[in-house]
Design an enzyme around this catalytic site. Structure first.
Site, PDB file in Angstrom:
ATOM      1  N   GLU A 122       0.849  -1.190   0.000  1.00  0.00           N
ATOM      2  CA  GLU A 122       0.000   0.000   0.000  1.00  0.00           C
ATOM      3  C   GLU A 122       0.882   1.237   0.000  1.00  0.00           C
ATOM      4  O   GLU A 122       2.093   1.155   0.272  1.00  0.00           O
ATOM      5  CB  GLU A 122      -0.959  -0.004   1.199  1.00  0.00           C
ATOM      6  CG  GLU A 122      -2.073  -1.031   1.021  1.00  0.00           C
ATOM      7  CD  GLU A 122      -3.090  -1.049   2.140  1.00  0.00           C
ATOM      8  OE1 GLU A 122      -2.965  -0.276   3.102  1.00  0.00           O
ATOM      9  OE2 GLU A 122      -4.027  -1.870   2.049  1.00  0.00           O
ATOM     10  N   HIS A 164      -9.210  10.062   2.813  1.00  0.00           N
ATOM     11  CA  HIS A 164      -8.805   8.992   1.898  1.00  0.00           C
ATOM     12  C   HIS A 164      -9.037   9.487   0.474  1.00  0.00           C
ATOM     13  O   HIS A 164     -10.118  10.009   0.162  1.00  0.00           O
ATOM     14  CB  HIS A 164      -9.632   7.732   2.171  1.00  0.00           C
ATOM     15  CG  HIS A 164      -9.062   6.492   1.551  1.00  0.00           C
ATOM     16  ND1 HIS A 164      -9.041   6.294   0.191  1.00  0.00           N
ATOM     17  CD2 HIS A 164      -8.480   5.402   2.098  1.00  0.00           C
ATOM     18  CE1 HIS A 164      -8.475   5.119  -0.067  1.00  0.00           C
ATOM     19  NE2 HIS A 164      -8.116   4.556   1.077  1.00  0.00           N
ATOM     20  N   ARG A 177      -1.053   9.237   1.976  1.00  0.00           N
ATOM     21  CA  ARG A 177      -2.453   9.523   1.692  1.00  0.00           C
ATOM     22  C   ARG A 177      -2.790  11.016   1.738  1.00  0.00           C
ATOM     23  O   ARG A 177      -3.561  11.520   0.928  1.00  0.00           O
ATOM     24  CB  ARG A 177      -3.262   8.784   2.758  1.00  0.00           C
ATOM     25  CG  ARG A 177      -4.614   8.408   2.355  1.00  0.00           C
ATOM     26  CD  ARG A 177      -5.194   7.538   3.420  1.00  0.00           C
ATOM     27  NE  ARG A 177      -4.935   6.132   3.187  1.00  0.00           N
ATOM     28  CZ  ARG A 177      -5.246   5.174   4.038  1.00  0.00           C
ATOM     29  NH1 ARG A 177      -5.796   5.477   5.195  1.00  0.00           N
ATOM     30  NH2 ARG A 177      -5.003   3.913   3.762  1.00  0.00           N
ATOM     31  N   HIS A 229     -11.698  10.204   6.549  1.00  0.00           N
ATOM     32  CA  HIS A 229     -11.471   8.768   6.744  1.00  0.00           C
ATOM     33  C   HIS A 229     -11.038   8.407   8.158  1.00  0.00           C
ATOM     34  O   HIS A 229     -11.564   7.465   8.743  1.00  0.00           O
ATOM     35  CB  HIS A 229     -10.413   8.329   5.742  1.00  0.00           C
ATOM     36  CG  HIS A 229     -10.136   6.860   5.712  1.00  0.00           C
ATOM     37  ND1 HIS A 229     -11.099   5.939   5.394  1.00  0.00           N
ATOM     38  CD2 HIS A 229      -8.996   6.154   5.953  1.00  0.00           C
ATOM     39  CE1 HIS A 229     -10.576   4.711   5.449  1.00  0.00           C
ATOM     40  NE2 HIS A 229      -9.307   4.822   5.796  1.00  0.00           N
ATOM     41  N   ARG A 260      -1.704   9.174   9.136  1.00  0.00           N
ATOM     42  CA  ARG A 260      -1.504   7.735   9.384  1.00  0.00           C
ATOM     43  C   ARG A 260      -1.042   7.006   8.131  1.00  0.00           C
ATOM     44  O   ARG A 260      -1.557   7.225   7.035  1.00  0.00           O
ATOM     45  CB  ARG A 260      -2.820   7.120   9.884  1.00  0.00           C
ATOM     46  CG  ARG A 260      -2.776   5.611   9.989  1.00  0.00           C
ATOM     47  CD  ARG A 260      -3.988   5.050  10.674  1.00  0.00           C
ATOM     48  NE  ARG A 260      -5.212   5.184   9.933  1.00  0.00           N
ATOM     49  CZ  ARG A 260      -5.608   4.371   8.945  1.00  0.00           C
ATOM     50  NH1 ARG A 260      -4.837   3.349   8.564  1.00  0.00           N
ATOM     51  NH2 ARG A 260      -6.760   4.566   8.343  1.00  0.00           N
TER      52      ARG A 260
HETATM   53  P1  FAD Z   1     -14.497   1.074  15.411  1.00  0.00           P
HETATM   54  O1  FAD Z   1     -14.184  -0.104  14.588  1.00  0.00           O
HETATM   55  O2  FAD Z   1     -15.046   2.243  14.694  1.00  0.00           O
HETATM   56  O3  FAD Z   1     -15.521   0.640  16.536  1.00  0.00           O
HETATM   57  C1  FAD Z   1     -16.089   1.598  17.403  1.00  0.00           C
HETATM   58  C2  FAD Z   1     -17.205   0.934  18.176  1.00  0.00           C
HETATM   59  O4  FAD Z   1     -17.665   1.795  19.210  1.00  0.00           O
HETATM   60  C3  FAD Z   1     -18.413   0.614  17.329  1.00  0.00           C
HETATM   61  O5  FAD Z   1     -18.853  -0.676  17.668  1.00  0.00           O
HETATM   62  C4  FAD Z   1     -19.435   1.654  17.761  1.00  0.00           C
HETATM   63  O6  FAD Z   1     -20.751   1.247  17.579  1.00  0.00           O
HETATM   64  C5  FAD Z   1     -19.079   1.792  19.226  1.00  0.00           C
HETATM   65  N1  FAD Z   1     -19.522   3.051  19.849  1.00  0.00           N
HETATM   66  C6  FAD Z   1     -19.255   4.303  19.426  1.00  0.00           C
HETATM   67  N2  FAD Z   1     -19.822   5.194  20.253  1.00  0.00           N
HETATM   68  C7  FAD Z   1     -20.463   4.486  21.228  1.00  0.00           C
HETATM   69  C8  FAD Z   1     -21.239   4.842  22.352  1.00  0.00           C
HETATM   70  N3  FAD Z   1     -21.542   6.119  22.642  1.00  0.00           N
HETATM   71  N4  FAD Z   1     -21.735   3.866  23.158  1.00  0.00           N
HETATM   72  C9  FAD Z   1     -21.486   2.559  22.856  1.00  0.00           C
HETATM   73  N5  FAD Z   1     -20.773   2.167  21.777  1.00  0.00           N
HETATM   74  C10 FAD Z   1     -20.262   3.122  20.972  1.00  0.00           C
HETATM   75  N6  FAD Z   1      -7.569   0.655   8.823  1.00  0.00           N
HETATM   76  C11 FAD Z   1      -6.588  -0.237   8.583  1.00  0.00           C
HETATM   77  O7  FAD Z   1      -5.673  -0.369   9.388  1.00  0.00           O
HETATM   78  N7  FAD Z   1      -6.633  -1.013   7.468  1.00  0.00           N
HETATM   79  C12 FAD Z   1      -7.617  -0.914   6.538  1.00  0.00           C
HETATM   80  O8  FAD Z   1      -7.637  -1.629   5.556  1.00  0.00           O
HETATM   81  C13 FAD Z   1      -8.648   0.046   6.759  1.00  0.00           C
HETATM   82  N8  FAD Z   1      -9.640   0.209   5.858  1.00  0.00           N
HETATM   83  C14 FAD Z   1     -10.672   1.046   6.160  1.00  0.00           C
HETATM   84  C15 FAD Z   1     -11.754   1.120   5.281  1.00  0.00           C
HETATM   85  C16 FAD Z   1     -12.859   1.903   5.613  1.00  0.00           C
HETATM   86  C17 FAD Z   1     -14.020   1.994   4.663  1.00  0.00           C
HETATM   87  C18 FAD Z   1     -12.879   2.611   6.849  1.00  0.00           C
HETATM   88  C19 FAD Z   1     -14.058   3.424   7.247  1.00  0.00           C
HETATM   89  C20 FAD Z   1     -11.792   2.553   7.694  1.00  0.00           C
HETATM   90  C21 FAD Z   1     -10.685   1.775   7.362  1.00  0.00           C
HETATM   91  N9  FAD Z   1      -9.581   1.691   8.204  1.00  0.00           N
HETATM   92  C22 FAD Z   1      -8.590   0.805   7.950  1.00  0.00           C
HETATM   93  C23 FAD Z   1      -9.585   2.398   9.487  1.00  0.00           C
HETATM   94  C24 FAD Z   1      -9.979   1.398  10.567  1.00  0.00           C
HETATM   95  O9  FAD Z   1     -10.999   0.556  10.069  1.00  0.00           O
HETATM   96  C25 FAD Z   1     -10.460   2.061  11.828  1.00  0.00           C
HETATM   97  O10 FAD Z   1      -9.629   3.126  12.189  1.00  0.00           O
HETATM   98  C26 FAD Z   1     -10.487   1.016  12.936  1.00  0.00           C
HETATM   99  O11 FAD Z   1     -11.266  -0.071  12.527  1.00  0.00           O
HETATM  100  C27 FAD Z   1     -11.036   1.609  14.207  1.00  0.00           C
HETATM  101  O12 FAD Z   1     -11.256   0.568  15.105  1.00  0.00           O
HETATM  102  P2  FAD Z   1     -11.830   0.884  16.547  1.00  0.00           P
HETATM  103  O13 FAD Z   1     -11.972  -0.401  17.249  1.00  0.00           O
HETATM  104  O14 FAD Z   1     -11.017   1.944  17.174  1.00  0.00           O
HETATM  105  O15 FAD Z   1     -13.251   1.569  16.257  1.00  0.00           O
HETATM  106  C1  SIN Z   2      -7.641   1.140   2.289  1.00  0.00           C
HETATM  107  O1  SIN Z   2      -7.820  -0.059   2.107  1.00  0.00           O
HETATM  108  O2  SIN Z   2      -7.315   1.947   1.398  1.00  0.00           O
HETATM  109  C2  SIN Z   2      -7.803   1.682   3.666  1.00  0.00           C
HETATM  110  C3  SIN Z   2      -6.607   1.331   4.416  1.00  0.00           C
HETATM  111  C4  SIN Z   2      -6.490   2.155   5.668  1.00  0.00           C
HETATM  112  O3  SIN Z   2      -7.344   2.975   5.990  1.00  0.00           O
HETATM  113  O4  SIN Z   2      -5.486   1.989   6.331  1.00  0.00           O
END
Ligand code: FAD
Ligand code: SIN
Length: 582
Positions: free
Chosen positions: A138, A256, A306, A374, A409
């Site tokens: 990537e 993104h 990015r 993003h 990031r």
């Molecule tokens: P999240 O996965 O967002 O989970 C947060 C949780 O908290 C959810 O379950 C939500 O419902 C809950 N929550 C929020 N507020 C409350 C509340 N008030 N009360 C109770 N529950 C609550 N990163 C990578 O490293 N690789 C990738 O390939 C990648 N691809 C991506 C593609 C997309 C389309 C997106 C949107 C993001 C991508 N990212 C990627 C970024 C990455 O997915 C996120 O930064 C990461 O998953 C965040 O994980 P998390 O556990 O911190 O939060």
């Molecule tokens: C992507 O697959 O382009 C998202 C990867 C990331 O957010 O790190």
């Protein structure tokens, strides 16, 4: 307001009978993994674990992740010549050097340990034709080191694996699970976090706890165009801020570059993200005239970091006189030509199906794409063990700011951060907590290096949740346009226009004025009696937007994802390139 019903019968407040309870808020990668580790510690005897999530367990940013998880694996599983040192160097370079170096070192050196942890919970990664772990490339990675699952369905595969493990423990009583449980407030006592209040089925409830781990994810929904699903409403940041926790690096929000250019509505589904891994396989960006413009902006072209690619798109549109919201085009046809018919569908099944459903054949035509909000590099300041400035309150994943991501990031470092620092937070909770004094570990902000504070956040607060900003106090808001009534659409439009990829002092001042005007109406004391989570989300989005704009106003020089078009105008692309490569 009267204290809500105690969902634990008040047991945790009963002196000596208080359980060593950890409440984990959020069911993305950070929350699921942390809850599992805490539930499994010492055979489940170490702590009572409660996992709360505001929707279903699958509702998270994690579920949407495509590209994968970055990690330099041990024992012959890494790409030839790759090393943990190279991963560290790439992370620092993408972060414009504003990273917390120790956090980066931990992130990259402990990656293999937590990939093994994921595998123990049943997550499997794709293999290459020889049966070895397949490693993707990537942007801004100097070697292929992205583990993926189901091609471009990494997040869904990881989430499903962890959710299955969580459900198993919930059934066997090692973990308590509450879905549809929207956390509305952190409770504190004697300077410590004492639990949470949450809304479930219209009823306000409370849980006492020895520790609360915020794993609530990001805040993309403060912008009009975002890759983030509807749950990304900055709740954790707002909860922590209102409880008095330090926050940091909030001016750094990553866009993104390649999400499908489709019209969205506030609260609707996000536009399809076309993974960076597609550019890693060789896709290029074209303008409306078919000109491949990225080599004009950065020597690494489409594989530049990015922030550079998103900014270059915006600058290129401005230079060619195209409207700012015009799409550019991602051309993946060369990949199919080079790798053989059917490659795109095999390697990227999710994107392939979604683009075809939208009426595009990406093997034969370029896809219209635009940048979208993003990932938030900033968040609740933590030390290297997930501790915030409030004893008993931990944060991990996207809601946290360890400083590992710096000002921008590196791709696929977010899922990794949720794993590594989610685990570290659990380890810290389960071990005796050091006093929060001068000897305790401190968060080091990327910009200021100040412990548990950040020079760029100037909103002052009393801890009832009312904020006043210096600009509002100065009265600079009077000559600016009336923003009209608050709505999520209006907030998103405002933030995208004035606090998006390209920023200016004037635009940020206008945003600040509008946000202050809205904040006078969308007030915490009005929302406090509400039974609709959306009202809390509105309040949280607005607060997060104000904090972001305030931080952005205080940083007048461009760096990483924070780009001031007014101060860097003349030398824009070169200037940012030099910073990135320095
Ligand atoms: P999240 O996965 O967002 O989970 C947060 C949780 O908290 C959810 O379950 C939500 O419902 C809950 N929550 C929020 N507020 C409350 C509340 N008030 N009360 C109770 N529950 C609550 N990163 C990578 O490293 N690789 C990738 O390939 C990648 N691809 C991506 C593609 C997309 C389309 C997106 C949107 C993001 C991508 N990212 C990627 C970024 C990455 O997915 C996120 O930064 C990461 O998953 C965040 O994980 P998390 O556990 O911190 O939060
Ligand atoms: C992507 O697959 O382009 C998202 C990867 C990331 O957010 O790190």
């Amino acid at each position: 307001m009267a204290r809500p019903a105690a969902a634990d019968g008040g047991a945790a407040r009963n002196g000596g009978t208080a359980p060593h309870r950890l409440v984990v808020v959020g069911s993305g990668i950070a929350g699921l993994y942390a809850a599992l580790l805490a539930a499994d510690a010492h055979g489940g005897a170490a702590a009572e674990v409660v996992l709360l999530s505001k929707g279903q367990l699958e509702h998270s940013n994690t579920f949407y992740a495509q590209g994968g998880v970055s990690a330099v694996l041990e024992s012959g599983e890494a790409a030839p010549g790759d090393s943990v040192e190279a991963h560290i160097a790439d992370t620092l370079a993408a972060g414009a050097g504003l990273n917390n170096r120790e956090a980066v070192r931990i992130l990259c050196t402990e990656a293999a340990q937590d990939i093994a942890g994921l595998r123990r919970y049943g997550v499997t990664f794709d293999a290459d034709p020889q049966g070895d772990t397949a490693l993707g490339l990537e942007a801004a990675h100097s070697a292929p080191r992205i583990l993926h699952a189901g091609g471009d369905a990494t997040g869904a595969r990881v989430a499903r694996g962890l959710i299955a493990a969580v459900l198993e423990r919930a059934v066997s009583g090692r973990l308590r699970l509450e879905t549809g449980a929207f956390v509305t407030e952190l409770t504190t006592a004697g300077g410590r976090v004492a639990g949470v209040e949450y809304l479930q089925n219209g009823e306000l409830k409370s849980l006492d706890a020895a520790g609360v781990l915020l794993a609530t994810g990001g805040a993309g929904r403060i912008f009009a165009r975002t890759s983030n699903p509807a749950v990304a409403t900055a709740d954790g940041l707002a909860l922590a801020w209102r409880a008095g926790a330090a926050v940091g690096d909030l001016e750094f929000f990553q866009f993104h570059p390649t999400t499908m250019a489709m019209r969205e509505t506030a609260g609707g589904p996000p536009p399809l993200l076309v993974s960076e891994a597609v550019r890693g396989e060789g896709a290029v960006l074209l303008d409306a005239d078919g000109h491949r413009f990225m080599p004009d902006y950065h020597p690494d072209a489409e594989l530049a970091p990015r922030d550079v690619v998103s900014r270059s798109i915006a600058l290129h549109l401005a230079r060619t006189g195209a409207p700012a919201d015009s799409p550019v085009f991602l051309d993946a046809r060369g990949i199919e030509a080079a790798r053989g018919s059917g490659f795109l569908a095999r390697r990227f099944p999710t994107i392939n199906a979604a683009t075809r459903a939208a009426g595009y054949d990406w093997t034969a035509e370029p896809l219209p794409v635009s940048p979208a909000a993003h990932y938030w590099m900033g968040g609740v300041s933590t030390d290297l063990a997930g501790r915030t400035s409030i004893p008993g309150l931990y944060a991990a994943g996207e809601v946290a700011c360890t400083g590992a991501q710096g000002a921008n990031r590196l791709a696929s470092n977010s899922l990794l951060e949720g794993l590594v620092f989610g685990r570290r937070a659990v380890e810290a909770f389960l071990s005796p907590e050091p006093a929060h004094d001068s000897t305790a570990p401190r968060a080091s902000s990327a910009a200021g290096g100040l412990p548990f504070t950040h020079a760029s956040v100037a909103l002052s607060r009393d801890f009832t949740g009312k904020e006043t900003s210096p600009a509002a106090a100065e009265g600079v808001v009077t000559s600016l346009p009336d923003p009209g009534p608050f709505s999520r659409d209006a907030l998103g439009r405002l933030m995208t226009a004035h606090a998006g990829v390209l920023r200016s002092g004037e635009g940020l001042r206008e945003a600040e004025a509008a946000l202050s005007a809205w904040a006078a109406v969308v007030r915490p004391e009005i929302v406090a009696e509400a039974r609709d989570p959306r009202e809390y989300e509105d309040r949280n989005l607005l607060l997060a937007a104000r904090l972001l704009v305030d931080a952005a106003r205080n940083r007048t020089v461009s760096v990483g994802a924070h780009y001031r078009a007014d101060t860097d105008h003349a030398s824009a692309p070169t200037h940012s390139m030099q910073r990135i490569s320095s």
